[in-house]
Design a protein around this motif. Structure first.
Motif, PDB file in Angstrom:
ATOM      1  N   LEU A 183       0.827  -1.208   0.000  1.00  0.00           N
ATOM      2  CA  LEU A 183       0.000   0.000   0.000  1.00  0.00           C
ATOM      3  C   LEU A 183       0.862   1.260   0.000  1.00  0.00           C
ATOM      4  N   ILE A 184       1.937   1.225   0.753  1.00  0.00           N
ATOM      5  CA  ILE A 184       2.841   2.377   0.812  1.00  0.00           C
ATOM      6  C   ILE A 184       3.514   2.591  -0.546  1.00  0.00           C
ATOM      7  N   THR A 185       3.905   1.506  -1.190  1.00  0.00           N
ATOM      8  CA  THR A 185       4.508   1.614  -2.517  1.00  0.00           C
ATOM      9  C   THR A 185       3.534   2.234  -3.512  1.00  0.00           C
ATOM     10  N   VAL A 186       2.268   1.792  -3.478  1.00  0.00           N
ATOM     11  CA  VAL A 186       1.250   2.349  -4.370  1.00  0.00           C
ATOM     12  C   VAL A 186       1.060   3.835  -4.091  1.00  0.00           C
ATOM     13  N   LYS A 190       1.528   6.721  -6.865  1.00  0.00           N
ATOM     14  CA  LYS A 190       0.356   7.467  -7.328  1.00  0.00           C
ATOM     15  C   LYS A 190       0.324   8.904  -6.819  1.00  0.00           C
ATOM     16  N   GLY A 191       1.089   9.180  -5.772  1.00  0.00           N
ATOM     17  CA  GLY A 191       1.082  10.528  -5.213  1.00  0.00           C
ATOM     18  C   GLY A 191      -0.092  10.802  -4.308  1.00  0.00           C
ATOM     19  N   VAL A 192      -0.870   9.769  -3.989  1.00  0.00           N
ATOM     20  CA  VAL A 192      -1.983   9.875  -3.047  1.00  0.00           C
ATOM     21  C   VAL A 192      -2.055   8.575  -2.262  1.00  0.00           C
ATOM     22  N   SER A 193      -2.599   8.650  -1.050  1.00  0.00           N
ATOM     23  CA  SER A 193      -2.807   7.454  -0.243  1.00  0.00           C
ATOM     24  C   SER A 193      -4.279   7.077  -0.359  1.00  0.00           C
ATOM     25  N   GLY A 194      -4.548   5.998  -1.086  1.00  0.00           N
ATOM     26  CA  GLY A 194      -5.924   5.689  -1.438  1.00  0.00           C
ATOM     27  C   GLY A 194      -6.620   4.683  -0.545  1.00  0.00           C
ATOM     28  N   TYR A 195      -7.938   4.766  -0.564  1.00  0.00           N
ATOM     29  CA  TYR A 195      -8.822   3.778   0.052  1.00  0.00           C
ATOM     30  C   TYR A 195     -10.020   3.652  -0.883  1.00  0.00           C
ATOM     31  N   VAL A 196     -10.763   2.571  -0.779  1.00  0.00           N
ATOM     32  CA  VAL A 196     -11.873   2.315  -1.691  1.00  0.00           C
ATOM     33  C   VAL A 196     -13.180   2.838  -1.106  1.00  0.00           C
ATOM     34  N   PRO A 237     -10.493   0.290  10.177  1.00  0.00           N
ATOM     35  CA  PRO A 237     -10.984   0.872   8.926  1.00  0.00           C
ATOM     36  C   PRO A 237      -9.831   1.235   7.994  1.00  0.00           C
ATOM     37  N   ILE A 238      -9.954   0.833   6.737  1.00  0.00           N
ATOM     38  CA  ILE A 238      -8.876   1.059   5.783  1.00  0.00           C
ATOM     39  C   ILE A 238      -8.626   2.554   5.566  1.00  0.00           C
ATOM     40  N   ARG A 239      -9.655   3.371   5.751  1.00  0.00           N
ATOM     41  CA  ARG A 239      -9.433   4.813   5.624  1.00  0.00           C
ATOM     42  C   ARG A 239      -8.431   5.293   6.674  1.00  0.00           C
ATOM     43  N   ALA A 244      -3.049   7.324   7.894  1.00  0.00           N
ATOM     44  CA  ALA A 244      -1.766   7.206   8.593  1.00  0.00           C
ATOM     45  C   ALA A 244      -0.614   7.182   7.594  1.00  0.00           C
ATOM     46  N   ILE A 245      -0.791   6.454   6.494  1.00  0.00           N
ATOM     47  CA  ILE A 245       0.230   6.418   5.450  1.00  0.00           C
ATOM     48  C   ILE A 245       0.412   7.808   4.847  1.00  0.00           C
ATOM     49  N   GLY A 246      -0.704   8.476   4.583  1.00  0.00           N
ATOM     50  CA  GLY A 246      -0.640   9.822   4.030  1.00  0.00           C
ATOM     51  C   GLY A 246       0.098  10.791   4.926  1.00  0.00           C
ATOM     52  N   ARG A 247      -0.141  10.709   6.230  1.00  0.00           N
ATOM     53  CA  ARG A 247       0.543  11.606   7.172  1.00  0.00           C
ATOM     54  C   ARG A 247       2.053  11.396   7.116  1.00  0.00           C
ATOM     55  N   ARG A 248       2.485  10.142   7.086  1.00  0.00           N
ATOM     56  CA  ARG A 248       3.918   9.859   7.084  1.00  0.00           C
ATOM     57  C   ARG A 248       4.589  10.275   5.773  1.00  0.00           C
ATOM     58  N   LEU A 249       3.846  10.162   4.661  1.00  0.00           N
ATOM     59  CA  LEU A 249       4.426  10.484   3.352  1.00  0.00           C
ATOM     60  C   LEU A 249       4.156  11.918   2.917  1.00  0.00           C
ATOM     61  N   GLY A 250       3.320  12.645   3.672  1.00  0.00           N
ATOM     62  CA  GLY A 250       2.954  13.994   3.280  1.00  0.00           C
ATOM     63  C   GLY A 250       2.072  14.007   2.047  1.00  0.00           C
ATOM     64  N   LEU A 251       1.189  13.000   1.934  1.00  0.00           N
ATOM     65  CA  LEU A 251       0.297  12.871   0.784  1.00  0.00           C
ATOM     66  C   LEU A 251      -1.152  12.927   1.237  1.00  0.00           C
ATOM     67  N   PRO A 252      -2.066  13.389   0.382  1.00  0.00           N
ATOM     68  CA  PRO A 252      -3.484  13.381   0.752  1.00  0.00           C
ATOM     69  C   PRO A 252      -4.049  11.962   0.720  1.00  0.00           C
ATOM     70  N   ALA A 253      -4.963  11.684   1.630  1.00  0.00           N
ATOM     71  CA  ALA A 253      -5.706  10.421   1.610  1.00  0.00           C
ATOM     72  C   ALA A 253      -6.963  10.655   0.787  1.00  0.00           C
TER      73      ALA A 253
END
Length: 311
Positions: A183-186, A190-196, A237-239, A244-253
């Motif tokens: 998930l972190i690699t994706v 992609k430049g965003v931290s995604g959830y479905v 929850p996957i969101r 959390a991934i977004g916060r560490r990478l400085g990317l929007p969820a």
């Protein structure tokens, strides 16, 4: 006791080996490479060279042991579309171990999974045990692997103290290269931290150290025919994971529409939107297991998943 372990140098197995050694047990690990051999010897284990396709090696090692822990599975085949071949190799290994242990009352535990076991509701250890076509439980994979788990439980009728240990899809910790790392690699690509969708779907989780402890407890004390859940958190929850991934990478969820999940997440698209909460209440009651490791989001916040080369 002397335990033979397949998958002993894998992500979970490499934590199980020291867990058993520190508890005073002898460990013999199956190794298919020089690197695996060296790692097992360094951890205080003995080594049998071979793979899970070497049925004579498995039979001999099981006969010489006080119990067997079968953690290996050909995930490389499974993820490349050859799941049937991987499941068939698993079936043959389980049958071989069953023959070697029959009538001995020695423990035999195998690895399975909880994801997809009871979509949309809290799954328990009692779910997925009916051998019916209508049951679509993903006990670690499609129907054939579910049947392998049922065959393992049935060995209780042949004098084997068999058990199936269903792991959470996220067995997390420092050094993990599984779902979370993917998930972190994706997210980085992609430049965003995604959830479905709305990201409310839940995944159970367990820290690697707690999972290893439960494996030890399973072979030490679980009754024949037991189904156990290595689940510390029933459903994260996957969101929250994406945030959390977004916060560490400085990317929007951001939300990814379900129809675009496969394109966005690749092979993870088939799993990331699943709502698969699972309980371990019966496991804790039966074994006295008390997970103490950090939770999934807490583990992400510690930062080790984001070191160079970690994902």
């Amino acid at each position: 006791m002397r335990f033979f372990i397949t998958g002993a140098s894998g992500w979970i197995g490499s934590a199980v080996v020291p867990e058993l050694v520190e508890a005073g047990h002898r460990v013999v690990g199956l190794a298919r490479s020089d690197a695996s051999t060296a790692a097992l010897l360094a951890a205080g284990a003995e080594v049998r060279r071979g793979t899970i396709d070497d049925l004579d090696v498995l039979r001999s090692a099981a006969a010489d042991s006080d119990g067997v822990i079968h953690l290996a599975f050909k995930h490389d085949l499974a993820f490349s579309g050859g799941f049937e071949a991987a499941a068939e190799a698993d079936r043959l290994a389980i049958e071989t171990f069953g023959e070697a242990l029959a009538g001995s009352d020695r423990p035999f535990t195998i690895a399975s999974g909880v994801i997809g076991l009871s979509p949309g509701r809290l799954a328990t250890e009692a779910d997925g045990l009916a051998d019916e076509p209508s049951v679509t439980a993903l006990t670690g994979g499609p129907e054939q692997r579910r049947r392998n788990a049922l065959a393992t439980l049935a060995l209780a009728d042949r004098g084997v103290r068999s058990s199936v240990l269903r792991f959470a899809p996220t067995v997390h910790g420092d050094g993990d290269h599984g779902f979370l790392a993917a998930l972190i690699t994706v997210a980085r690509e992609k430049g965003v931290s995604g959830y479905v969708g709305d990201g409310a779907n839940r995944w159970p989780a367990v820290h690697r150290s707690d999972a290893a402890q439960l494996v030890r407890m399973a072979v030490e004390q679980s009754p024949a025919g037991s189904t156990l859940h290595a689940v510390a958190e029933e459903g994260v929850p996957i969101r929250e994971v994406a945030e959390a991934i977004g916060r560490r990478l400085g990317l929007p969820a951001v939300s990814v529409p379900p129809a675009e999940a496969a394109a966005h997440f690749g092979w993870l698209g088939a799993f990331i939107g699943a709502d698969s909460p699972a309980s371990s209440a019966l496991t804790r009651e039966l074994t006295g297991w008390k997970p103490t490791g950090p939770g999934l989001v807490e583990d992400l916040e510690q930062g080790h998943y984001f070191r160079a080369g970690s994902a």
